[in-house]
Design an enzyme around this catalytic site. Structure first.
Site, PDB file in Angstrom:
ATOM      1  N   TYR A   1      36.902  36.049  36.978  1.00  0.00           N
ATOM      2  CA  TYR A   1      36.751  37.276  36.181  1.00  0.00           C
ATOM      3  C   TYR A   1      36.646  36.954  34.699  1.00  0.00           C
ATOM      4  O   TYR A   1      35.865  37.567  33.975  1.00  0.00           O
ATOM      5  CB  TYR A   1      37.920  38.217  36.451  1.00  0.00           C
ATOM      6  CG  TYR A   1      37.968  38.700  37.874  1.00  0.00           C
ATOM      7  CD1 TYR A   1      37.015  39.581  38.365  1.00  0.00           C
ATOM      8  CD2 TYR A   1      38.955  38.259  38.741  1.00  0.00           C
ATOM      9  CE1 TYR A   1      37.048  40.021  39.682  1.00  0.00           C
ATOM     10  CE2 TYR A   1      38.998  38.692  40.060  1.00  0.00           C
ATOM     11  CZ  TYR A   1      38.043  39.566  40.520  1.00  0.00           C
ATOM     12  OH  TYR A   1      38.072  39.990  41.810  1.00  0.00           O
TER      13      TYR A   1
ATOM     14  N   ARG B   1      46.217  46.446  46.387  1.00  0.00           N
ATOM     15  CA  ARG B   1      45.508  46.435  47.669  1.00  0.00           C
ATOM     16  C   ARG B   1      45.846  47.703  48.446  1.00  0.00           C
ATOM     17  O   ARG B   1      46.840  48.367  48.168  1.00  0.00           O
ATOM     18  CB  ARG B   1      45.911  45.203  48.472  1.00  0.00           C
ATOM     19  CG  ARG B   1      45.606  43.885  47.764  1.00  0.00           C
ATOM     20  CD  ARG B   1      46.233  42.721  48.519  1.00  0.00           C
ATOM     21  NE  ARG B   1      45.928  41.442  47.893  1.00  0.00           N
ATOM     22  CZ  ARG B   1      46.639  40.886  46.928  1.00  0.00           C
ATOM     23  NH1 ARG B   1      47.720  41.518  46.451  1.00  0.00           N
ATOM     24  NH2 ARG B   1      46.305  39.714  46.416  1.00  0.00           N
TER      25      ARG B   1
ATOM     26  N   HIS C   1      48.347  37.029  41.752  1.00  0.00           N
ATOM     27  CA  HIS C   1      47.943  35.721  42.248  1.00  0.00           C
ATOM     28  C   HIS C   1      48.782  34.626  41.606  1.00  0.00           C
ATOM     29  O   HIS C   1      49.123  34.693  40.421  1.00  0.00           O
ATOM     30  CB  HIS C   1      46.469  35.460  41.939  1.00  0.00           C
ATOM     31  CG  HIS C   1      45.538  36.196  42.848  1.00  0.00           C
ATOM     32  ND1 HIS C   1      44.176  36.057  42.798  1.00  0.00           N
ATOM     33  CD2 HIS C   1      45.777  37.079  43.845  1.00  0.00           C
ATOM     34  CE1 HIS C   1      43.611  36.826  43.716  1.00  0.00           C
ATOM     35  NE2 HIS C   1      44.566  37.454  44.359  1.00  0.00           N
TER      36      HIS C   1
ATOM     37  N   HIS D   1      38.000  47.923  48.818  1.00  0.00           N
ATOM     38  CA  HIS D   1      38.601  46.722  48.220  1.00  0.00           C
ATOM     39  C   HIS D   1      37.819  46.257  46.991  1.00  0.00           C
ATOM     40  O   HIS D   1      38.381  45.565  46.129  1.00  0.00           O
ATOM     41  CB  HIS D   1      38.671  45.591  49.252  1.00  0.00           C
ATOM     42  CG  HIS D   1      39.459  44.401  48.784  1.00  0.00           C
ATOM     43  ND1 HIS D   1      40.837  44.391  48.714  1.00  0.00           N
ATOM     44  CD2 HIS D   1      39.061  43.187  48.340  1.00  0.00           C
ATOM     45  CE1 HIS D   1      41.245  43.228  48.257  1.00  0.00           C
ATOM     46  NE2 HIS D   1      40.198  42.469  48.023  1.00  0.00           N
TER      47      HIS D   1
ATOM     48  N   ARG E   1      39.273  46.820  43.590  1.00  0.00           N
ATOM     49  CA  ARG E   1      40.197  45.814  43.055  1.00  0.00           C
ATOM     50  C   ARG E   1      39.440  44.846  42.145  1.00  0.00           C
ATOM     51  O   ARG E   1      39.926  44.447  41.092  1.00  0.00           O
ATOM     52  CB  ARG E   1      40.872  45.074  44.211  1.00  0.00           C
ATOM     53  CG  ARG E   1      41.823  43.971  43.791  1.00  0.00           C
ATOM     54  CD  ARG E   1      42.634  43.520  45.005  1.00  0.00           C
ATOM     55  NE  ARG E   1      43.203  42.195  44.816  1.00  0.00           N
ATOM     56  CZ  ARG E   1      44.315  41.940  44.148  1.00  0.00           C
ATOM     57  NH1 ARG E   1      44.966  42.934  43.571  1.00  0.00           N
ATOM     58  NH2 ARG E   1      44.773  40.706  44.048  1.00  0.00           N
TER      59      ARG E   1
END
Length: 386
Positions: free
Chosen positions: A349, A209, A340, A314, A317
């Protein structure tokens, strides 16, 4: 010595205080404890035990005759309760700042001076319908109001939660993210000032990030093994920079940098990073952590050159996560790269990568069965050496 132990009684109890006076209290029909009080709410004690017993007898007779009424609950405004609610919670600084901003800008202008128990469902519906802020802020404001009122129910200050609007607290993605292609990433990086090019490449291929990159130090890069160590991030709270750890333990992670990015990493370490292990990888001109607003000015120009005016920084990412999934990353690997602790985001994803793999497989079948329009590839003839 005075006896401070309460005497056993069929109704209520009496306790002799160190001062020699007597205190009386009882358990009301509503399950709450009541102590003797004056009309103004101040504690009431008695000269003798007999006086305390007389007070308890009067209360007991009220209960038996059905004339007993619970003590009125104190009137507290929403603003007062919300203030104490916010002060009692352990929150991340940016979360606390967000809640305070939502209260100040969107909730307290309508409910701040209203008694907590006087807020009705229709009041909440009218307030929600009249909010003119964006969709996300509107949803967050409603969520916060609902949570505070929910705590008030638990605290027995209101009988039920007046926030009963179905779906008002849910947020949906307002825009569909189209990840950047490798060519677009290269164009974006080339269009940025040289000191920011590596930020684009790391975002697109390692997925940190912005706040994590702004706090990266020279010691967080293992240039020998190609590993990015993410341990901290920097956020701005009420105009000040705050360095803190990730949101969860999973946010502390080591991410392997794709080999094709490593030449840019080494060049950046040589040309743009502050000296020493604690030197910032991407320092601002003043030597402190880079502000996102400073970076954003250059980013807007770069994405225009790449013909991707829709692309947020962002979104890179998402590009990194999608590329990792397409390259064969399994669920634990993808979660580790993303930082995460839950599987939800990573599964998105993986699902998308699986859909792409299915499309590739179907295309292969079309080619194999001759049902696809195939453009033949012209092979170059080798020149015969003379």
């Amino acid at each position: 010595m005075p006896n401070n132990r309460g005497s056993k009684r069929a109704f209520g109890s009496i306790r002799k205080l160190p001062s020699g006076r007597f205190q009386a209290r009882y358990l009301g029909p509503d399950g709450r404890q009541y102590a003797a009080k004056r009309s103004n709410g101040d504690p009431l004690t008695f000269d003798t035990k007999g006086d305390a017993e007389g007070w308890l007898s009067l209360r007991h007779s009220e209960v038996l005759r059905g004339e007993w009424l619970p003590a009125p609950k104190p009137t507290v405004t929403f603003a007062a309760y919300a203030g104490s609610w916010l002060a009692a919670r352990e929150l991340a600084p940016r979360t606390r700042e967000l809640y305070r901003r939502l209260l100040t800008n969107h909730i307290e202008p309508r409910f701040g001076t209203v008694a907590l128990g006087a807020i009705t469902k229709s009041d909440v519906r009218a307030w929600h319908a009249g909010l003119t802020c964006g969709r996300t802020a509107k949803s967050h404001a409603y969520q916060l109001l609902r949570t505070i009122c929910g705590t008030a129910v638990v605290d027995d200050l209101i009988p039920s939660n007046p926030c009963q609007i179905r779906g008002a607290g849910s947020t949906k993605r307002a825009r569909k993210v189209t990840v950047a292609t490798a060519t677009e990433v290269a164009t974006l990086a080339a269009a940025m000032p040289s000191r920011f090019r590596l930020m684009v490449l790391l975002a697109a291929y390692a997925g940190p990030r912005f706040g994590e990159m702004a706090e990266l130090r020279r010691g967080d890069i293992d240039a020998t093994n190609g590993v990015l160590r993410i341990r901290r991030g920097v956020v701005r709270v009420t105009g000040a920079r705050l360095v803190k750890g990730p949101k969860s333990d999973a946010g502390v992670r080591d991410v392997v940098i794709p080999p094709h990015v490593m030449p840019a990493v080494r060049a950046h370490l040589s040309e743009h990073t502050q000296p020493g292990r604690d030197g910032l990888l991407f320092p601002a001109a003043s030597g402190v952590q880079l502000n996102e607003s400073t970076f954003r000015r250059h980013w807007y120009a770069a994405r225009t050159k790449a013909s991707r005016p829709d692309l947020r920084f962002h979104d890179l990412r998402h590009t990194a996560n999608m590329a990792a999934a397409a390259a064969g990353a399994d669920l634990p690997t993808l979660m580790a790269r993303m930082g995460h602790s839950s599987t939800g985001a990573a599964l998105v994803y993986l699902h998308t990568a699986a859909e792409q793999d299915r499309a590739v497989a179907e295309r292969m079948s079309e080619l194999a069965t001759g049902t696809a329009n195939v453009v033949p590839i012209k092979s170059k003839r080798r020149r015969k050496s003379g």
